[in-house]
Write a protein that holds these residues in place. Structure first.
Motif, PDB file in Angstrom:
ATOM      1  N   VAL A  69       0.980  -1.276   0.035  1.00  0.00           N
ATOM      2  CA  VAL A  69      -0.049   0.014  -0.032  1.00  0.00           C
ATOM      3  C   VAL A  69       0.929   1.217  -0.106  1.00  0.00           C
ATOM      4  CG1 VAL A  69      -2.184   0.447   0.788  1.00  0.00           C
ATOM      5  CG2 VAL A  69      -0.865  -1.159   2.175  1.00  0.00           C
ATOM      6  N   SER A  70       0.511   2.210  -0.702  1.00  0.00           N
ATOM      7  CA  SER A  70       1.107   3.524  -0.651  1.00  0.00           C
ATOM      8  C   SER A  70       0.201   4.716  -0.546  1.00  0.00           C
ATOM      9  CB  SER A  70       1.970   3.702  -1.851  1.00  0.00           C
ATOM     10  OG  SER A  70       1.266   3.911  -3.028  1.00  0.00           O
ATOM     11  N   VAL A  71       0.525   5.774   0.358  1.00  0.00           N
ATOM     12  CA  VAL A  71      -0.592   6.855   0.554  1.00  0.00           C
ATOM     13  C   VAL A  71       0.245   8.044  -0.194  1.00  0.00           C
ATOM     14  CG1 VAL A  71      -1.691   7.902   2.474  1.00  0.00           C
ATOM     15  CG2 VAL A  71      -1.155   5.611   2.582  1.00  0.00           C
ATOM     16  N   ASP A  72      -0.448   8.622  -0.788  1.00  0.00           N
ATOM     17  CA  ASP A  72      -0.007  10.088  -1.283  1.00  0.00           C
ATOM     18  C   ASP A  72      -0.254  11.046  -0.319  1.00  0.00           C
ATOM     19  OD1 ASP A  72       1.301   9.680  -3.923  1.00  0.00           O
ATOM     20  OD2 ASP A  72      -0.912   9.127  -4.454  1.00  0.00           O
ATOM     21  N   ALA A  73       0.460  11.290   0.763  1.00  0.00           N
ATOM     22  CA  ALA A  73       0.119  12.238   1.805  1.00  0.00           C
ATOM     23  C   ALA A  73       0.260  13.656   1.386  1.00  0.00           C
ATOM     24  CB  ALA A  73       1.039  12.093   2.898  1.00  0.00           C
ATOM     25  N   LEU A  74       1.207  14.050   0.414  1.00  0.00           N
ATOM     26  CA  LEU A  74       1.506  15.439  -0.190  1.00  0.00           C
ATOM     27  C   LEU A  74       1.373  15.101  -1.685  1.00  0.00           C
ATOM     28  CD1 LEU A  74       4.062  16.997   1.750  1.00  0.00           C
ATOM     29  CD2 LEU A  74       1.625  17.564   2.087  1.00  0.00           C
ATOM     30  N   LYS A  75       0.791  16.135  -2.205  1.00  0.00           N
ATOM     31  CA  LYS A  75       0.647  16.010  -3.766  1.00  0.00           C
ATOM     32  C   LYS A  75       0.904  17.255  -4.343  1.00  0.00           C
ATOM     33  CE  LYS A  75      -3.110  12.845  -3.035  1.00  0.00           C
ATOM     34  NZ  LYS A  75      -4.616  12.757  -2.963  1.00  0.00           N
ATOM     35  N   ASP A  76       2.092  17.468  -4.892  1.00  0.00           N
ATOM     36  CA  ASP A  76       2.966  18.486  -5.365  1.00  0.00           C
ATOM     37  C   ASP A  76       2.344  19.951  -5.094  1.00  0.00           C
ATOM     38  OD1 ASP A  76       4.127  19.702  -7.650  1.00  0.00           O
ATOM     39  OD2 ASP A  76       2.638  19.723  -9.039  1.00  0.00           O
ATOM     40  N   VAL A  77       2.826  20.129  -3.849  1.00  0.00           N
ATOM     41  CA  VAL A  77       2.370  21.393  -3.074  1.00  0.00           C
ATOM     42  C   VAL A  77       3.509  22.156  -3.341  1.00  0.00           C
ATOM     43  CG1 VAL A  77       2.144  22.320  -0.726  1.00  0.00           C
ATOM     44  CG2 VAL A  77       1.086  19.855  -1.274  1.00  0.00           C
ATOM     45  N   SER A  78       2.843  23.485  -3.478  1.00  0.00           N
ATOM     46  CA  SER A  78       3.987  24.860  -3.696  1.00  0.00           C
ATOM     47  C   SER A  78       3.487  26.033  -3.141  1.00  0.00           C
ATOM     48  CB  SER A  78       3.961  24.973  -5.292  1.00  0.00           C
ATOM     49  OG  SER A  78       4.695  24.063  -5.979  1.00  0.00           O
ATOM     50  N   PHE A  79       4.004  26.807  -2.288  1.00  0.00           N
ATOM     51  CA  PHE A  79       3.517  27.869  -1.919  1.00  0.00           C
ATOM     52  C   PHE A  79       5.046  28.554  -1.151  1.00  0.00           C
ATOM     53  CE2 PHE A  79       3.617  26.903   2.768  1.00  0.00           C
ATOM     54  CZ  PHE A  79       3.522  25.658   2.713  1.00  0.00           C
ATOM     55  N   GLU A  80       4.666  29.872  -0.581  1.00  0.00           N
ATOM     56  CA  GLU A  80       5.576  30.644   0.121  1.00  0.00           C
ATOM     57  C   GLU A  80       5.477  31.073   1.384  1.00  0.00           C
ATOM     58  OE1 GLU A  80       6.447  33.673  -2.909  1.00  0.00           O
ATOM     59  OE2 GLU A  80       7.712  32.192  -4.380  1.00  0.00           O
ATOM     60  N   ILE A  81       6.335  31.315   2.097  1.00  0.00           N
ATOM     61  CA  ILE A  81       5.935  31.821   3.589  1.00  0.00           C
ATOM     62  C   ILE A  81       6.960  32.897   3.501  1.00  0.00           C
ATOM     63  CG2 ILE A  81       6.244  31.292   5.953  1.00  0.00           C
ATOM     64  CD1 ILE A  81       5.907  28.416   5.257  1.00  0.00           C
ATOM     65  N   ASP A  82       6.573  34.144   4.297  1.00  0.00           N
ATOM     66  CA  ASP A  82       7.206  35.391   4.357  1.00  0.00           C
ATOM     67  C   ASP A  82       7.858  35.455   5.550  1.00  0.00           C
ATOM     68  OD1 ASP A  82       6.458  36.307   1.880  1.00  0.00           O
ATOM     69  OD2 ASP A  82       4.507  37.269   2.701  1.00  0.00           O
TER      70      ASP A  82
END
Ligand SMILES: Nc1ncnc2c1ncn2[C@@H]1O[C@H](COP(=O)(O)OP(=O)(O)O)[C@@H](O)[C@H]1O
Ligand SMILES: [Mg+2]
Lengths: 229, 1007
Positions: free
Chosen positions: A18-31
């Motif tokens: 079994v494999s779980v996609d816990a994060l899917k191609d996440v992009s963002f920025e933090i100041d």
């Protein structure tokens, strides 16, 4: 360039077949110096995201660039040193070292960065004072209440004056009143020290304290909104 | 080895201490962890202390036994490594005397090469001695046989690495009599004191020649018969009565006219009394090159004695025991420290997140392990010593020399038992070795598990999620696996090409057990099972492989490798199939009400933590494995000894024979006259030379049987040649059949293994046979001599099996085959065999026979006494082993206690949850006990099965040919039940605490 850049972050857990996609191609920025809340239902990947951001977990793909440094490209030792100098952690279950008293637990974060013992001691006492625990410095974790323990762990996260503090459900194990006090404390510290706070929570009230809210669901970003003050 | 270990320990310890000083906060954490859970700390320290104690105890056992054996060698031989005597024999079997000049070349050659540290010419001869006027007495308290030893006292002081100092002897009393030293034994037997005058009788015939004045000597000192002084010449019996004097006096007393003549040259090799023997091979080579070979014979006496002592069953049992006990100790240590590392995982993960580098995290756990192991191993050494001491104290008086008793090689040796204390002894090396193992094993385990944890995913560690191995260690393990596989292939290859069974089998074991690891997880279980079973089957059948079978006779490493192979294969088989056991247990237990959830929980826990369960099962299995071996082997021997009662004296009840050269035999009529004696027969023996199929000649004793023998013997343990097995008479009484023919013989397989049933062999009476000492004889020349007399051809119609426990080994033929004239010339020895009626007067009969033998200076033995003696001796040693093993059981028990206490801490919250959802106290209690039972029963069964398999395998080797396995079921049942109950008992506490936990309290529990 933003303070923290998250680029195409993915994380797949494989357990046997079994494999779980816990994060899917996440992009963002933090100041810099912002308080960012990560919100979402349980199991949506909040902790995974935070752990990948802080470098205590390895993403399957993607980059996390903090202050221009791709932290996952660092060697383990460099990454560890980077964490020691630039980050503080607040865990849901405090994760204090049971055999060290409150002051010593706080000192720990300084000693890993090579601060001399005497100075570490003074700074720790000061920090405990700031989180309102000057009376409890010599207490062991087992002698403290949940809220006090979390204050110690916040003191530990702040004592070495890191640029970023990661907190994974810091109030998850606390009652409402204590939670509120703690959040006030965090807000206050953020104002005075100009530190970046990334807080995972599923409590809407807590997110009200933040500058921006990142909504996550099923490993994807749903929205990233600013909070009007 | 020791220096190497010490160096490692020193480096490790100083490294740890230095890093402790430089990393105070980590030090503080580790140090405080000790006091965090006191019960836990106590268990860890107690457990690792016992592990060390077991290791030290095993080493001490071995050291004690070794010293026990070697002390006997040391006492009777001292630093003597070889004895040189002339080859030629004079009348009455005495050797030709020689003069020092004759051997000068040899001694200077040896001296030049620095091979030796002493030569000592002596003149030794057996005499009869008594106080003035009583040497001729027939009373044993007045006269006794003793050895005269003529030796230059000044040379004695230089002999060997230490020399023999006689400095504390009183200055000689001025007197014109020769001044002599006597041994304490002689002084005790005849109540002799310093200043007494003794008479020496050289020939027993002088007893009657009363008008001859016997030579006299004066006692000027009493010495302990130890070392060289304990040696009384190759021909001497076992008694330690000795008269030591200077060679000139000795010659005068022994009426030897040749100046400067000696009969033995003692040689001490460089090194102490033990290490000198290592040079024997080289010394003998030089001797052979020296050209003295024709005139002289060199007897490697030390080497012979060492070999005889160390190859006994007892030595082997002890050695095997130690090897496996050390292994059990290591398992316990591994188990404890793996658990410790596991317990600290969350904290170590937190430290990693906070910025502790991998190295530092590994160090943190290392510190803690260091505190425990340094205390525990120091205490373990002390406890191990105390316990072993206690055990050995219980067995102070033990009939000794069992190693010589068991696989009986010759009668003379077997008779010479003497009581001696089996005392505690431990070499300093063993203490250090045990201490280092107790310190380094935990540190190594801690270090590697610390490394493993430091390398694991931080999140997984912090959250306590089971470890998912990263890529790096996997690749590393892969390489390690390939390397080990390569090593195993090399070992198998070199084992085959060198025909070295131990290396071959070790390689095969390693290969077969590692090979399955290269399979993906799912198929690995099946592969591991197949490989394990094949390995067991292979080892069980390994005695069909010629070179393994050949070596199983005297290769201790091979035996140990075989044992480990079976044990490891069994262990892996069980550990990989734990699930299957669960299912079986689950099915069996499902019937009861309320049981199902209990069973499920119990099994789920033990099956989840494979490593820990596996280690605990292994601990039990190893301990039970050794106990099984140590129980079956002696029990079977005892049983077989009882069964072979009729073999000992060839189907007679007792024997009477001459005691050494000074003895005399009563007549057949004298014995027959004793009330209760039903039949007597005379067994004459001569040396015969037999032509073997290989073309070699072998010289063995031939026993000439009279008709009375055939009539009275009840001995039937003869394997018949098929040519005669048809004959009814041969089947009924082969001895009678033999007595009526003059062209057939029966042979003992033990002395003539090459001879095959049905062979037609030619026999000769050699013109000359040499007796070198009790039990050592050899033909004057290995080749057939011209003057040897042919007796003709004989058909071998029967063989006495090699395993037959008998005093008489050789060729058996009717007396009539050798004509009378020849007989009187050739017979070297006569022995009487007799049957006594077994009524209530047996005791009286025994006493009379004993009195008769005292009067005539002969020896008598009853078979029942011999069997008793051997059994007592074996039992004594076995009891020591067994009590030590009960101590070994503690390892398993402490192990399970630790496992269950840890389980309690780990599962506090789970127990709370279980109780919250409806588990009653009883159910929680039972689930804990059931878990113990599962581990203990699987461990017991595994140890028992692998131990039994190993015994069967051992008994199938040529060494134990004909041995049967007898299972001491009673002992096993008792042991199994005790072991099981005690294990349950020690887990009662944690189980009880668990069942009493309040759910709310337990649920809140976390640190
Ligand atoms: N170590 C792991 N192995 C497998 N799956 C995991 C692991 N950790 C988390 N997950 C899965 O990843 C998803 C996200 O988990 P997490 O980030 O902990 O969620 P959240 O913090 O939002 O509650 C969940 O579905 C969870 O089951
Ligand atoms: Mg979470």
């Amino acid at each position: 360039m933003a303070f923290i850049e998250v680029k195409n972050l993915s994380k797949v857990y494989t357990n046997g077949e079994v494999s779980v996609d816990a994060l899917k191609d996440v992009s963002f920025e933090i100041d810099e110096a912002e308080i960012l809340s990560i919100l979402g239902p349980s199991g949506c990947g909040k902790s995974t995201l935070l752990n990948c951001l802080s470098g205590i977990d390895e993403p399957t793909s993607g980059q996390v660039i903090i202050d221009g440094i791709d932290i996952h490209a660092l060697s383990d030792n460099d990454k560890t040193r980077f964490r020691a100098f630039n980050m503080g952690f607040v865990f849901q279950f405090y994760n204090l070292i049971p055999v060290l008293n409150a002051r010593e637990n706080v000192e720990l974060a300084l000693l890993t960065t090579g601060v001399p013992e005497k100075q570490a001691r003074r700074l720790s006492v000061d920090t405990l004072d700031r989180v309102g625990l000057n009376q409890r410095a010599e207490y062991f974790p087992s002698q403290l209440s949940g809220g006090e323990r979390q204050r110690v762990s916040i003191a530990r996260a702040l004592v070495h004056n890191p640029k970023i503090i990661w907190a994974d459900e810091p109030t998850g194990a606390l009652d409402t009143e204590t939670s509120k006090e703690l959040m006030d404390l965090i807000l206050d510290l953020n104002k005075t020290n100009n530190q970046t706070f990334v807080i995972v929570t599923h409590d809407d009230r807590i997110s009200n304290y933040s500058d921006r809210i990142l909504h996550v669901d099923s490993g994807k970003i749903v929205s990233l909104e600013s909070v009007k003050v | 080895m020791l220096v190497f270990l010490a160096a490692i320990a020193l480096v490790v310890v100083s490294f740890i201490v230095i890093s402790m000083l430089s990393d105070r906060i980590t030090f503080k954490m580790s140090f405080r962890n000790i006091f965090r859970r006191k019960a836990n700390t106590l268990l860890v320290v107690a457990g690792s202390m016992i592990g060390t104690a077991l290791i030290v105890g095993s080493l001490a056992m071995n050291d004690s036994l070794e010293r026990f054996i070697y002390s006997q060698i040391r006492e009777t031989l001292g630093e003597i490594d070889q004895v040189v005597v002339t080859s030629a024999e004079s009348d009455r079997g005495y050797r030709r005397l020689f003069q020092l000049d004759e051997v000068k070349e040899l001694t200077s050659l040896l001296d030049e090469e620095d091979l030796i540290d002493g030569v000592l010419p002596i003149l030794a001869r057996e005499v009869t001695v008594g106080k003035e006027g009583s040497a001729r007495s027939m009373d044993r308290s007045l006269s006794t046989s003793a050895a005269v030893m003529g030796v230059d006292f000044s040379l004695l002081a230089d002999f060997g690495s230490q020399g023999v100092s006689l400095a504390d002897i009183d200055p000689l009393v001025q007197n014109d009599l020769p001044q002599v030293l006597i041994t304490r034994e002689l002084s005790k037997t005849l109540q002799i004191e310093v200043g007494d005058v003794l008479e020496v009788m050289i020939d027993t015939a002088e007893r009657l020649l009363f008008w001859i004045e016997l030579p006299r000597v004066m006692v000027s000192g009493i010495v302990d018969a130890q070392g060289v002084l304990g040696y009384s010449g190759l021909r001497q019996g076992m008694n330690n009565a000795k008269i030591i004097m200077n060679p000139d006096d000795a010659r005068r007393i022994l009426r030897i006219g040749i100046e400067n003549s000696f009969n033995e040259l003692l040689i001490s090799n460089r090194g102490d009394y033990l290490s000198g023997a290592a040079l024997t091979g080289t010394v003998i080579e030089r001797f052979e090159e020296s050209g003295l070979e024709d005139e002289f014979t060199m007897v490697p006496i030390k080497e012979q004695r060492i070999r005889m002592a160390t190859q006994g069953n007892v030595g082997l049992l002890f050695f095997a025991l130690s090897a496996f006990a050390v292994f059990a100790g290591i398992l316990l240590l591994s188990n404890i420290y793996l658990m410790l590392a596991e317990e600290r995982r969350t904290e170590l993960g937190t430290l990693r997140a906070l910025g502790y580098t991998r190295k530092r995290v590994a160090r943190a756990i290392l510190f803690e392990g260091f505190f425990y192991s340094i205390i525990a191993s120091a205490a373990g050494v002390v406890v191990g010593i105390i316990i072993t001491m206690q055990i050995l104290e219980g067995f102070v008086d033990l009939v000794s020399d069992v190693s010589m008793l068991l696989p009986i090689e010759n009668a003379a040796m077997a008779v010479s038992t003497f009581e001696q204390a089996f005392r505690f002894f431990i070499k300093p090396e063993s203490i250090f070795f045990g201490f280092f193992l107790g310190l380094l094993i935990p540190l190594a385990i801690i270090f590697f598990s610390g490394k493993r944890i430091s390398r694991m995913n931080i999140v997984a560690a912090v959250r306590g999620i089971p470890q998912v191995l990263g890529k790096k260690p996997k690749r590393f393990l892969r390489y390690l696996e390939y390397i080990l596989l390569g090593v195993s292939v090399l070992m198998v290859y070199s084992g085959i090409s060198d025909r070295n069974g131990a290396v071959f089998l070790a390689g095969l074991t390693l290969g077969l057990l590692i090979f399955p690891l290269s399979f993906p997880f799912k198929r690995r279980r099946i592969m591991e099972s197949i490989c394990s079973i094949s390995l067991i089957v292979f080892v069980m059948l390994s005695n069909h492989v010629t070179f393994i079978a050949e070596q199983s006779i005297d290769s201790i490493p091979l035996m140990i490798v075989k044992g480990f192979a079976i044990l490891f294969a069994g262990l892996l088989l069980v550990v990989y199939n734990l699930k299957t056991f669960d299912n079986i247990l689950g099915t069996v237990m499902r019937n009861g009400k309320n049981r199902s959830p209990v069973v499920k929980v119990a099994i789920a826990f033990s099956a989840r933590n494979k490593l820990r369960t596996g280690l605990t099962v292994a601990m039990y299995a190893v301990v039970v494995y050794i106990i099984t071996l140590v129980s079956i082997i002696p029990y079977s021997q005892e049983k077989m000894l009882e069964e072979s009662r009729n073999d000992v004296f060839l189907g007679f009840d007792a024997t009477v024979f001459a005691a050494g050269l000074q003895g005399r035999l009563p007549s057949e009529a004298e014995i027959g006259a004793i009330r209760g004696v039903e039949s007597v027969t005379t067994l004459d023996s001569a040396f015969t030379r037999i032509l073997l199929p290989s073309g070699r000649y072998s010289t063995v004793p031939a026993y000439l049987l009279d008709d009375e023998f055939a009539e009275s013997t009840i001995h039937r343990n003869v394997v018949l040649w098929e040519g005669v097995s048809e004959t009814q008479q041969a089947r009924e009484n082969i001895w009678k059949y033999l007595s009526q023919r003059d062209d057939v013989i029966i042979v003992s397989a033990s002395v003539l293994p090459e001879v095959v049933l049905g062979d037609n062999v030619q026999l000769y009476l050699p013109a000359k046979v040499e007796i070198i000492g009790p039990g050592f004889f050899m033909p004057a020349s290995p080749e057939l001599a011209e003057e040897d007399i042919s007796l003709g051809y004989f058909r071998v119609i029967g063989k006495i099996p090699e395993t037959s426990f008998t005093f008489f080994n050789g060729i058996f033929m009717p007396r009539s085959v050798v004509d009378e004239e020849l007989r009187s010339d050739m017979i070297v020895d006569s022995t009487f065999l007799l049957n006594a009626s077994s009524d209530k007067d047996l005791k009286q009969t025994k006493q009379e026979i004993f009195d008769l033998s005292i009067r005539t200076n002969s020896l008598s033995f009853f078979v029942d006494d011999i069997i008793d003696l051997v059994n007592t001796a074996v039992r004594g040693i076995v009891d020591i082993l067994r009590s030590f093993l009960y101590f070994g059981m503690v390892v398993g028990i402490v192990g399970i206690a630790i496992v269950m206490f840890k389980a309690l801490y780990e599962r506090k919250r789970l127990v709370g949850m279980m109780k919250a959802i409806g588990f009653t106290r009883g159910m929680v209690f039972r689930s804990f006990l059931l878990e113990t039972s599962f581990i203990v029963v699987v461990g017991l069964a595994l140890g028992f099965v692998t131990g039994t398999l190993t015994t069967y395998e051992m008994f199938s080797s040529p060494f134990f040919e004909g041995f049967e396995v007898f299972m001491p079921w009673g002992q096993f049942l008792f042991m199994g039940i005790t072991f099981y109950l005690v294990s349950l008992l020690v887990t009662l506490a944690p189980s009880y605490i668990a069942s009493r936990l309040s759910p709310a309290e337990a649920l809140r529990y976390f640190e």
